[in-house]
Motif scaffolding. Structure first.
Motif, mmCIF file in Angstrom:
data_model
loop_
_atom_site.group_PDB
_atom_site.id
_atom_site.type_symbol
_atom_site.label_atom_id
_atom_site.label_comp_id
_atom_site.label_asym_id
_atom_site.label_seq_id
_atom_site.Cartn_x
_atom_site.Cartn_y
_atom_site.Cartn_z
ATOM 1 N N SER A 102 0.847 -1.188 0.000
ATOM 2 C CA SER A 102 0.000 0.000 0.000
ATOM 3 C C SER A 102 0.878 1.232 0.000
ATOM 4 O O SER A 102 1.997 1.210 0.524
ATOM 5 N N CYS A 103 0.374 2.301 -0.572
ATOM 6 C CA CYS A 103 1.107 3.567 -0.600
ATOM 7 C C CYS A 103 0.106 4.695 -0.430
ATOM 8 O O CYS A 103 -0.818 4.840 -1.240
ATOM 9 N N ALA A 104 0.302 5.481 0.623
ATOM 10 C CA ALA A 104 -0.586 6.603 0.897
ATOM 11 C C ALA A 104 0.227 7.871 1.068
ATOM 12 O O ALA A 104 1.390 7.833 1.455
ATOM 13 N N ARG A 105 -0.422 9.007 0.788
ATOM 14 C CA ARG A 105 0.289 10.277 0.929
ATOM 15 C C ARG A 105 0.023 10.846 2.311
ATOM 16 O O ARG A 105 -1.026 10.643 2.897
ATOM 17 N N SER A 106 1.016 11.601 2.825
ATOM 18 C CA SER A 106 0.910 12.149 4.169
ATOM 19 C C SER A 106 0.142 13.461 4.201
ATOM 20 O O SER A 106 -0.290 13.913 5.259
ATOM 21 N N ALA A 107 -0.017 14.090 3.042
ATOM 22 C CA ALA A 107 -0.750 15.351 2.960
ATOM 23 C C ALA A 107 -1.389 15.424 1.579
ATOM 24 O O ALA A 107 -1.104 14.607 0.708
ATOM 25 N N ALA A 108 -2.232 16.408 1.394
ATOM 26 C CA ALA A 108 -2.974 16.507 0.143
ATOM 27 C C ALA A 108 -2.036 16.750 -1.042
ATOM 28 O O ALA A 108 -1.070 17.495 -0.947
ATOM 29 N N ILE A 109 -2.355 16.078 -2.136
ATOM 30 C CA ILE A 109 -1.663 16.283 -3.412
ATOM 31 C C ILE A 109 -2.742 16.539 -4.452
ATOM 32 O O ILE A 109 -3.637 15.712 -4.633
ATOM 33 N N THR B 88 -1.478 -7.210 -9.402
ATOM 34 C CA THR B 88 -2.606 -6.349 -9.740
ATOM 35 C C THR B 88 -2.461 -5.022 -9.029
ATOM 36 O O THR B 88 -2.316 -4.982 -7.803
ATOM 37 N N ILE B 89 -2.504 -3.947 -9.810
ATOM 38 C CA ILE B 89 -2.448 -2.602 -9.239
ATOM 39 C C ILE B 89 -3.864 -2.048 -9.167
ATOM 40 O O ILE B 89 -4.688 -2.286 -10.056
ATOM 41 N N SER B 90 -4.145 -1.317 -8.092
ATOM 42 C CA SER B 90 -5.449 -0.672 -7.935
ATOM 43 C C SER B 90 -5.252 0.634 -7.169
ATOM 44 O O SER B 90 -4.210 0.838 -6.555
ATOM 45 N N ARG B 91 -6.256 1.482 -7.226
ATOM 46 C CA ARG B 91 -6.155 2.761 -6.533
ATOM 47 C C ARG B 91 -7.488 3.143 -5.931
ATOM 48 O O ARG B 91 -8.550 2.796 -6.456
ATOM 49 N N ASP B 92 -7.404 3.864 -4.842
ATOM 50 C CA ASP B 92 -8.582 4.440 -4.188
ATOM 51 C C ASP B 92 -8.422 5.943 -4.304
ATOM 52 O O ASP B 92 -7.624 6.548 -3.591
ATOM 53 N N ASN B 93 -9.150 6.547 -5.234
ATOM 54 C CA ASN B 93 -8.979 7.970 -5.491
ATOM 55 C C ASN B 93 -9.410 8.825 -4.300
ATOM 56 O O ASN B 93 -8.835 9.877 -4.042
ATOM 57 N N ALA B 94 -10.394 8.380 -3.580
ATOM 58 C CA ALA B 94 -10.854 9.148 -2.424
ATOM 59 C C ALA B 94 -9.783 9.188 -1.335
ATOM 60 O O ALA B 94 -9.566 10.214 -0.694
ATOM 61 N N LYS B 95 -9.115 8.065 -1.150
ATOM 62 C CA LYS B 95 -8.075 7.982 -0.116
ATOM 63 C C LYS B 95 -6.689 8.328 -0.653
ATOM 64 O O LYS B 95 -5.729 8.376 0.112
ATOM 65 N N LYS B 96 -6.606 8.570 -1.963
ATOM 66 C CA LYS B 96 -5.312 8.867 -2.603
ATOM 67 C C LYS B 96 -4.303 7.783 -2.227
ATOM 68 O O LYS B 96 -3.180 8.050 -1.797
ATOM 69 N N THR B 97 -4.714 6.556 -2.394
ATOM 70 C CA THR B 97 -3.892 5.413 -2.049
ATOM 71 C C THR B 97 -3.805 4.468 -3.242
ATOM 72 O O THR B 97 -4.784 4.298 -3.977
ATOM 73 N N VAL B 98 -2.645 3.885 -3.417
ATOM 74 C CA VAL B 98 -2.456 2.898 -4.471
ATOM 75 C C VAL B 98 -1.997 1.586 -3.828
ATOM 76 O O VAL B 98 -1.281 1.600 -2.827
ATOM 77 N N ALA C 37 4.206 -1.566 -12.356
ATOM 78 C CA ALA C 37 2.826 -1.361 -12.799
ATOM 79 C C ALA C 37 2.438 0.094 -12.584
ATOM 80 O O ALA C 37 2.929 0.734 -11.649
ATOM 81 N N VAL C 38 1.567 0.599 -13.454
ATOM 82 C CA VAL C 38 1.036 1.937 -13.296
ATOM 83 C C VAL C 38 -0.465 1.911 -13.542
ATOM 84 O O VAL C 38 -0.971 1.020 -14.232
ATOM 85 N N ILE C 39 -1.149 2.892 -12.962
ATOM 86 C CA ILE C 39 -2.585 3.024 -13.156
ATOM 87 C C ILE C 39 -2.916 4.497 -13.292
ATOM 88 O O ILE C 39 -2.446 5.333 -12.524
ATOM 89 N N THR C 40 -3.723 4.820 -14.308
ATOM 90 C CA THR C 40 -4.078 6.215 -14.549
ATOM 91 C C THR C 40 -5.284 6.611 -13.693
ATOM 92 O O THR C 40 -5.892 5.778 -13.013
ATOM 93 N N SER C 41 -5.640 7.872 -13.789
ATOM 94 C CA SER C 41 -6.760 8.392 -13.004
ATOM 95 C C SER C 41 -8.089 7.769 -13.414
ATOM 96 O O SER C 41 -9.040 7.779 -12.621
ATOM 97 N N VAL C 42 -8.153 7.221 -14.618
ATOM 98 C CA VAL C 42 -9.401 6.593 -15.060
ATOM 99 C C VAL C 42 -9.330 5.077 -14.982
ATOM 100 O O VAL C 42 -10.223 4.379 -15.450
ATOM 101 N N GLY C 43 -8.252 4.565 -14.403
ATOM 102 C CA GLY C 43 -8.170 3.136 -14.158
ATOM 103 C C GLY C 43 -7.466 2.314 -15.202
ATOM 104 O O GLY C 43 -7.425 1.075 -15.103
ATOM 105 N N THR C 44 -6.892 2.947 -16.189
ATOM 106 C CA THR C 44 -6.113 2.202 -17.180
ATOM 107 C C THR C 44 -4.815 1.710 -16.557
ATOM 108 O O THR C 44 -4.132 2.476 -15.879
ATOM 109 N N THR C 45 -4.496 0.453 -16.763
ATOM 110 C CA THR C 45 -3.308 -0.126 -16.141
ATOM 111 C C THR C 45 -2.289 -0.593 -17.174
ATOM 112 O O THR C 45 -2.618 -0.883 -18.322
#
Length: 115
Positions: A21-28, A68-78, A49-57
């Motif tokens: 998991s990877c989360a940011r410590s402040a807003a980006i 498998t890469i995934s992201r939670d845009n609300a939590k700004k976590t990958v 692996a990379v994932i775009t803002s619209v979910g393209t991997t």
């Protein structure tokens, strides 16, 4: 100062699984791509692996079908779900967030796969 904090690394036997998991410590603002990279001892940093803002991997050939890469845009976590791990997956894994202005890198988390 914004930091990316990775977690979930460790020691696992071949064939096992780990979830990073990877989360940011402040807003980006305006995060575009989130990604995972790795560096094995004595080697360069490689894309995992990379994932775009619209979910393209996109995946490195060596991990297709296993990671498998995934992201939670609300939590700004990958996340990176790693299955069927192999000894050659042993490396320091880094996350990266890319915006229109700059990249942010995590400090890295060690993944060690024993045979």
């Amino acid at each position: 100062q914004v930091q990316l904090v990775e977690s979930g690394g460790g020691l696992v036997q071949a064939g096992g699984s780990l979830r990073l998991s990877c989360a940011r410590s402040a807003a980006i603002a305006s995060i575009n791509t989130m990604g995972w990279y790795r560096q094995a001892p004595g080697k360069q940093v490689d894309l995992v692996a990379v994932i775009t803002s619209v979910g393209t991997t996109n995946y490195a050939d060596s991990v297709k079908g296993r990671f498998t890469i995934s992201r939670d845009n609300a939590k700004k976590t990958v996340y990176l779900q790693m299955n069927s791990l192999k000894p050659e997956d042993t490396a320091v894994y880094y996350c990266k967030f890319s915006t229109d202005w700059r990249d942010y890198w995590g400090q890295g988390t060690q993944v060690t796969v024993s045979s």
